[in-house]
Write a protein that holds these residues in place. Structure first.
Motif, PDB file in Angstrom:
ATOM      1  N   ALA A 121      35.369  46.579  36.846  1.00  0.00           N
ATOM      2  CA  ALA A 121      35.203  45.134  37.038  1.00  0.00           C
ATOM      3  C   ALA A 121      35.533  44.353  35.775  1.00  0.00           C
ATOM      4  N   ARG A 124      39.238  44.129  35.437  1.00  0.00           N
ATOM      5  CA  ARG A 124      39.805  43.205  36.421  1.00  0.00           C
ATOM      6  C   ARG A 124      39.587  41.757  35.995  1.00  0.00           C
ATOM      7  N   ASP A 125      38.388  41.439  35.549  1.00  0.00           N
ATOM      8  CA  ASP A 125      38.098  40.078  35.110  1.00  0.00           C
ATOM      9  C   ASP A 125      38.910  39.708  33.872  1.00  0.00           C
ATOM     10  N   ALA A 128      42.429  38.982  35.044  1.00  0.00           N
ATOM     11  CA  ALA A 128      42.450  37.677  35.695  1.00  0.00           C
ATOM     12  C   ALA A 128      42.432  36.564  34.657  1.00  0.00           C
ATOM     13  N   ALA A 157      42.513  45.995  47.525  1.00  0.00           N
ATOM     14  CA  ALA A 157      41.421  45.032  47.375  1.00  0.00           C
ATOM     15  C   ALA A 157      41.495  44.340  46.013  1.00  0.00           C
ATOM     16  N   VAL A 158      41.808  45.106  44.984  1.00  0.00           N
ATOM     17  CA  VAL A 158      41.953  44.526  43.649  1.00  0.00           C
ATOM     18  C   VAL A 158      43.137  43.565  43.629  1.00  0.00           C
ATOM     19  N   ARG A 160      44.434  41.848  46.066  1.00  0.00           N
ATOM     20  CA  ARG A 160      44.137  40.610  46.785  1.00  0.00           C
ATOM     21  C   ARG A 160      43.208  39.712  45.979  1.00  0.00           C
ATOM     22  N   ASP A 161      42.209  40.300  45.340  1.00  0.00           N
ATOM     23  CA  ASP A 161      41.277  39.520  44.546  1.00  0.00           C
ATOM     24  C   ASP A 161      41.997  38.831  43.387  1.00  0.00           C
ATOM     25  N   LEU A 162      42.801  39.599  42.643  1.00  0.00           N
ATOM     26  CA  LEU A 162      43.520  39.014  41.514  1.00  0.00           C
ATOM     27  C   LEU A 162      44.543  37.985  41.985  1.00  0.00           C
ATOM     28  N   ARG A 164      44.436  36.052  44.570  1.00  0.00           N
ATOM     29  CA  ARG A 164      43.757  34.810  44.934  1.00  0.00           C
ATOM     30  C   ARG A 164      43.490  33.964  43.706  1.00  0.00           C
ATOM     31  N   ARG A 165      43.047  34.602  42.630  1.00  0.00           N
ATOM     32  CA  ARG A 165      42.756  33.855  41.407  1.00  0.00           C
ATOM     33  C   ARG A 165      44.031  33.292  40.788  1.00  0.00           C
TER      34      ARG A 165
END
Length: 448
Positions: A121, A124-125, A128, A157-158, A160-162, A164-165
């Motif tokens: 996490a 990933r943050d 981003a 999933a990672v 898609r999350d990134l 979106r940001r």
């Protein structure tokens, strides 16, 4: 005109062709702008002998526009300066991101080492935040993200999350944002393609197919024991028929080895029969090369590959498949490895300059330039081992300076040159035959 001369970054067809009016023509390809012109034999011969045609002002202006005629100053320096400027522009930032270190395939020629797991996490943050900082920088006009592997769909999933940001940040900042993906294609579905296009702004997918069904499934082995050719091609057929995916294009790449070279013709005929002579499908045949691993047992020599390739290109033309006959764009930036505005972030969190370093154990241990959790978010990546590439070319420490292909090749691969491997593209060895295909495309008849 004493202040002008023909560019030395040009290739003239050996053959003479008859145009529709009966004129004798030669094809002249300028690599500074990647443009092919059909010129009268007289004009082409003037250029080749070092003289500037001045009788027709409109023709002269056209030759100047495509840089087949150039100022008499140092032409190599002008090309290298263009490359340096491209490498140092702050307007475009490029990120190659690896959302996982695992791949569901075990291809025999792959040099990466794959392990299960996804980005922690905090990594990933940090990714981003770093990309978002680049998006919102005052000088940034465009951001390009390339999802890469291992197999990026294993980290969907990672991704898609990134995405979106990134998309939210780009929309708020008014910055042009586009993404692409290199994938083995086996995990794609229509639903995921729609999400990739509309939510993640992925508008191009590069998918590898290594030959007809039985050859592909033998070469690109699923670790589960299953097969992928039929699944991939069925999905492609459905995607091309789906109006919601009209803005999505596909590059179908084939890594050519001694194991599948004899089956490329069969593959091309099969793909044409399946309906892939389509404007949104581009075919790309590439000789397999070292990815910090030894592929000498399966690689064709450059000369043998180039000779075989011409037959394959002719087959693609006859079948209506889309492919690159000759490069249609110049290459001021050879690759992201020479620009600190481009970086690759491994699933380990390490930042690299070259896409062939992540997930290669020795490179991961010794060639990372920084770590995503430690670098200043606003800082460009550190200079890598190839930051002096333009100096190498201009200083003639690599043989690219005198090659007429420099404008479209850019030197091909600094990493391979540094390893003592010549990475010259196949078109260096078969360009005359490619020009013959260009003539065939435009229905020019050879006369000499």
């Amino acid at each position: 005109m004493s202040d002008l001369r023909p560019s030395r970054y040009a290739i003239h067809s050996d053959s003479v062709y008859a145009g529709s009016t009966g004129q004798r023509l030669r094809l002249v390809y300028g690599t500074r702008r990647a443009v092919t012109l059909a010129l009268t034999e007289e004009t082409a011969d003037q250029l080749k002998s070092g003289h500037v045609p001045t009788a027709d002002p409109q023709l002269l202006q056209r030759l100047l526009d495509v840089e087949l005629v150039v100022p008499t100053d140092d032409e190599l320096h002008a090309l290298v300066t263009r490359s340096r400027d491209s490498a140092h522009t702050d307007a475009l930032r490029t990120f190659t991101l690896m959302p996982t270190s695992y791949c569901n395939m075990g291809c025999t020629y792959c040099g990466q080492e794959h392990t299960k797991g996804r980005l922690p996490a905090n990594h990933r943050d940090a990714i981003a935040s770093r990309v978002q900082r680049a998006i919102t920088a005052d000088v940034t006009q465009s951001v390009r993200v390339r999802w890469f592997g291992a197999e990026p769909m294993m980290g969907y999933a990672v991704l898609r999350d990134l995405s979106r940001r990134f998309v939210d940040a780009a929309d708020r900042a008014g910055v042009d944002y586009q993404a692409s993906m290199v994938t083995n294609g086996s995990l794609l579905t229509l639903r995921k393609l729609r999400q990739l296009l509309h939510d993640a702004r992925v508008n191009k997918l590069c998918i590898t197919l290594d030959g007809p069904e039985r050859i592909h499934d033998r070469s690109r082995i699923l670790k589960s024991g299953g097969v992928s050719f039929t699944r991939i091609t069925t999905l492609l057929t459905e995607a091309l028929a789906d109006e919601e995916l009209a803005d999505l294009s596909f590059e179908l790449r084939t890594n050519v080895t001694t194991a599948n070279a004899e089956h490329i013709e069969e593959y091309l005929h099969q793909m044409a029969a399946m309906g892939f002579a389509h404007p949104r499908v581009l075919f790309s045949l590439e000789p397999v090369h070292s990815w910090s691993n030894d592929v000498s047992d399966v690689a064709l020599s450059s000369e043998v590959y180039a000779e075989r390739e011409i037959g394959w290109l002719a087959t693609m033309m006859s079948l209506g498949l889309n492919f690159m006959i000759v490069p249609t764009a110049s290459k001021p930036l050879v690759c992201g490895a020479v620009s600190t505005n481009s970086e690759i972030i491994s699933s380990t969190g390490s930042i690299f300059s070259c896409s062939e370093q992540p997930l290669v154990p020795e490179s991961e241990a010794t060639q990372a330039l920084a770590h995503i959790t430690e670098i200043d978010l606003a800082a460009r990546r550190p200079e890598g081992p190839f930051h002096d590439w333009h100096d190498q070319i201009e200083g003639r420490s690599v043989p690219c300076a005198g090659c007429p292909m420099l404008g479209v090749c850019g030197g091909s691969c600094p990493k391979l040159w540094s390893e003592g491997i010549s990475p010259c593209p196949s078109y260096k060895y078969n360009f005359q035959q490619r020009l013959a295909l260009v003539a065939r495309k435009y229905q020019l008849t050879p006369v000499a």
